[in-house]
Design an enzyme around this catalytic site. Sequence first.
Site, PDB file in Angstrom:
ATOM      1  N   GLU A 174       0.844  -1.187   0.000  1.00  0.00           N
ATOM      2  CA  GLU A 174       0.000   0.000   0.000  1.00  0.00           C
ATOM      3  C   GLU A 174       0.881   1.239   0.000  1.00  0.00           C
ATOM      4  O   GLU A 174       1.737   1.408   0.869  1.00  0.00           O
ATOM      5  CB  GLU A 174      -0.917  -0.002   1.228  1.00  0.00           C
ATOM      6  N   LYS A 294      -2.725   0.156  14.471  1.00  0.00           N
ATOM      7  CA  LYS A 294      -3.649   1.158  13.949  1.00  0.00           C
ATOM      8  C   LYS A 294      -5.044   0.699  14.340  1.00  0.00           C
ATOM      9  O   LYS A 294      -5.461  -0.400  13.962  1.00  0.00           O
ATOM     10  CB  LYS A 294      -3.538   1.280  12.425  1.00  0.00           C
ATOM     11  N   GLU A 298     -10.282   4.844   9.912  1.00  0.00           N
ATOM     12  CA  GLU A 298     -10.385   4.449   8.508  1.00  0.00           C
ATOM     13  C   GLU A 298     -10.931   3.028   8.347  1.00  0.00           C
ATOM     14  O   GLU A 298     -10.460   2.247   7.535  1.00  0.00           O
ATOM     15  CB  GLU A 298      -9.018   4.573   7.826  1.00  0.00           C
ATOM     16  N   ARG A 331      -0.589   4.204  16.893  1.00  0.00           N
ATOM     17  CA  ARG A 331      -0.726   5.346  15.984  1.00  0.00           C
ATOM     18  C   ARG A 331      -1.822   6.301  16.450  1.00  0.00           C
ATOM     19  O   ARG A 331      -2.915   5.879  16.837  1.00  0.00           O
ATOM     20  CB  ARG A 331      -1.035   4.889  14.566  1.00  0.00           C
ATOM     21  N   ARG A 347     -11.104  17.629  10.762  1.00  0.00           N
ATOM     22  CA  ARG A 347     -10.289  16.434  10.978  1.00  0.00           C
ATOM     23  C   ARG A 347      -9.000  16.756  11.719  1.00  0.00           C
ATOM     24  O   ARG A 347      -8.471  15.925  12.467  1.00  0.00           O
ATOM     25  CB  ARG A 347      -9.978  15.790   9.629  1.00  0.00           C
ATOM     26  N   ASP A 376      -2.343  14.551   6.923  1.00  0.00           N
ATOM     27  CA  ASP A 376      -1.870  13.296   6.343  1.00  0.00           C
ATOM     28  C   ASP A 376      -0.758  13.524   5.336  1.00  0.00           C
ATOM     29  O   ASP A 376      -0.989  13.472   4.134  1.00  0.00           O
ATOM     30  CB  ASP A 376      -3.052  12.573   5.678  1.00  0.00           C
ATOM     31  N   GLU A 398       6.001  10.424  13.188  1.00  0.00           N
ATOM     32  CA  GLU A 398       5.862   9.569  12.009  1.00  0.00           C
ATOM     33  C   GLU A 398       6.064  10.406  10.764  1.00  0.00           C
ATOM     34  O   GLU A 398       5.353  11.383  10.527  1.00  0.00           O
ATOM     35  CB  GLU A 398       4.492   8.892  11.989  1.00  0.00           C
ATOM     36  N   GLU A 404       3.691   9.505  -0.854  1.00  0.00           N
ATOM     37  CA  GLU A 404       2.292   9.216  -1.146  1.00  0.00           C
ATOM     38  C   GLU A 404       1.575  10.379  -1.821  1.00  0.00           C
ATOM     39  O   GLU A 404       0.998  10.239  -2.896  1.00  0.00           O
ATOM     40  CB  GLU A 404       1.567   8.815   0.136  1.00  0.00           C
ATOM     41  N   GLU A 522       5.665  22.260  -3.987  1.00  0.00           N
ATOM     42  CA  GLU A 522       4.649  23.001  -3.252  1.00  0.00           C
ATOM     43  C   GLU A 522       4.024  24.073  -4.137  1.00  0.00           C
ATOM     44  O   GLU A 522       2.801  24.271  -4.132  1.00  0.00           O
ATOM     45  CB  GLU A 522       5.245  23.642  -2.003  1.00  0.00           C
ATOM     46  N   TRP A 553     -13.862  12.885   4.371  1.00  0.00           N
ATOM     47  CA  TRP A 553     -12.498  12.642   4.842  1.00  0.00           C
ATOM     48  C   TRP A 553     -11.904  13.822   5.589  1.00  0.00           C
ATOM     49  O   TRP A 553     -10.919  13.674   6.307  1.00  0.00           O
ATOM     50  CB  TRP A 553     -11.603  12.263   3.660  1.00  0.00           C
TER      51      TRP A 553
END
Length: 836
Positions: A174, A294, A298, A331, A347, A376, A398, A404, A522, A553
């Site tokens: 993943e 985790k 999600e 996590r 969020r 994220d 982390e 990603e 960016e 989300w």
Amino acid sequence: MRVLLFLASLGLVAAENGLDGWLRYAPLPCSQQCKSKLPANIVALNATETSPVYVAGTELQQGLESIYGTKTGVSHDKCKSSSSSVVVGTLEQYRKTCGAVKDIPDLEEDGFWIDTRNNRIRILGSNEKSVLYGTFEYLSMLAQGNFSEVAYATNPVAPIRWVNQWDNMDGSIERGYGGPSIFFKNGAIVDDLTRVKQYARLLASVRVNAVVINNVNANATLLTPTNIKGLARVADVFRPYGIQVGVSLNFASPQTFGGLDTYDPLDASVINWWSNITDQIYDEVPDMAGYLIKASSEGQPGPETYNRTLADGANLFAHALEPHGGIVMFRAFVYNQLNESNWDADRANAAVNFFKELDGKFEENVVVQIKYGPIDFQVREPASPLFANLLNTSTAIELQVTQEYLGQQSHLLYLPPLWKGIFDFDLRVDEKPSLVRDVYSGKRFNRKLGGSTAVVNVGTNTTWLGSHLAMSNLYAYGRLAWDPTDDSEGMLQDWIRLTFGLDKTVLNAITKMSMESWPAYENYSGNLGIQTLTDILYTHFGPNPASQDNNGWGQWTRADHTSIGMDRTVSNGTGFSGQYPSEVASVYENIETTPDNLLLWFHHVDYTHRLHSGKTVIQHFYDAHYDGADTAQTFLTQWESLKSKIDKERYEHVLRRFEYQAGHSIVWRDAIVDFYHNLSGIADTSKRVDHHPWRIEAESMYLDGYETYTVSPFETASGAIAIVTSSNDTVGTATTKIKFPSGTYDLAVNYYDLYGGQSQWKVYLNNKKVGEWIGNAEDYLSHTPSIYLDGHSATRINFRDIKVKKGDTLKIVGTPDGVEPAPLDYISLLPKGIVD
């Protein structure tokens, strides 16, 4: 005396595939003065072949031969006190074998000391793995032609220096962009662990001390007896390199795998089940690092199913691990689906809301693993305020080496400047200095545990990550996990010399490109704190700003036709700014003191709001996206200047990525500026947006076998329209007459490269072929491919120096393949120096 062997030219070596990474130990010439600096013999003070000290001796022997052609013997039974020897061992081993050691600073756990004075090298550590760390440090110096006389000790900032792999049991990864797993295949541990050993060498060389080998979205079948024995085989490979193995667990395993009717963390049968499983693992892997969990996020099961707290869930595993000395990495990536129509919903608030009240309720061997920002892995986020709210709980930061949201290794993006902006941020807890790096290391709140972890996701590709240049991030992560004050550019240049050699031209070019890569990305992917405007509902790769809103989300921009940005103030918004200590909160609460680069993270403003720079928000968007894409064009030309200085295989590999990034940065630029121009109706003062004088739309050409296609999202096609063949069996032709002045142009063709087919295109000028290509990006690029015409599949190809006359006929012939209908968006004929 310092001797540096910087050579103007080393000549080209045989092609390299990247498998050795920065441990390639390329040959260097060695003068008589150089030879006098090299050790004539090696003493490794442990004869056990599986010990890190023994491995250190072997690494030295092989490294010296590879770099300088010196064949050096290794002994283990006695200490050679003569000059020109290198002795490696723990302090205890050295004292026992060689006698007292004077003038060594205190060594903490994993710390080491290097002394290369007086033609005698001693590499001593507090434990065996630290000896190996010191050995790799010494070899790094030699591989860079550095024979400095040094005597220094170095200690890690924190005990936890882990990496995570998001590998699945079927061998997929993943968010992995470097091929299938090196650990798993068909539901089991792979038989051949050769690549695992090489990974162990790379990690040990940058002082990583543990690896979690499976996905945080864990599959409980890892816990079968056969796979636990496989885990033991993996641990046996890592152990000689001082690296422990850990595993991710699925919280519901007692029910879904163990046959119980519950996974309630306070249920006695569940507690007993996890205790037994943990004992079974430690019977096979007595030095297992611990568990990564985790939960309750999600769609993953967790303690909240039974109205238990996250601390209840973490402590369940802590109690099982405690007798074995293991650690729970729990996590903090926990959040619920939200309703955007609720102005207070956010969020970003989730981590503090879930964890703050639990501070001090976690067992001592629990470490809360916190993403560097509240959302994220975005291109820019403020430091997570959770670091300032857990004063009595151990924490780890982390990070994500795998890119990603950040170009997925098909775009160059050197990450340490982003990370260090977080590390160096002062949270001002209790109005005292509270740098994030001092919080997660345990220093600020006197915690014994703490440190960092990074999601890496190497695969079987010989480049490990899918791109040679992306490996700079893995190298730098290890360096920063050891010392977060390390210099971004200095680390990068060490990596360049180790990976590409000592040529100054190569060093300067890759340094410049890498240090410019984060600001450029960016600029063309989303700025002013608006987040990375990628498609968050699909591949997380290409542009799709509309996907950020109207979903559950919570990665929202709240953009409408007049305004944009999240109001995260206490006074009028979600209250997120109030999660920081008062000194920081007051800066972010006030729009006047909020830095421009986080304005839209904290405030909802009109497009015409003026920044501290004097520009309006919308004009900054336009300018930044053009600037970023312009910078990406320079990466290609800079790399091309190195053609004679890089081996052919790696040169061509990187060249294709820079060609792709140059084109895809324009896809990004146009998608974002067109979207917000359409939404706001505000013109670009520089008259670039929606103005492309050298562009010919495919739908405006004469079409035979092609038909128009409305692309979604609209902004990922020029004018919202592309062309596709009328069927998968029909060859399409698009023809146009050149209306531009006669001259020499670069021909750019924007097209779509879909997964599931490899169309072919040919370009003719007056029926003479001037170019052709195949839509096979899925074979050589690393990002997640798309099955749609969208911002993920959109790309371009360039043919240089095409001589045309006004009135010439330009024709493109597209042959579809599979599900790919030879899609075309537009062509551009570009005079020299013009970026479309």
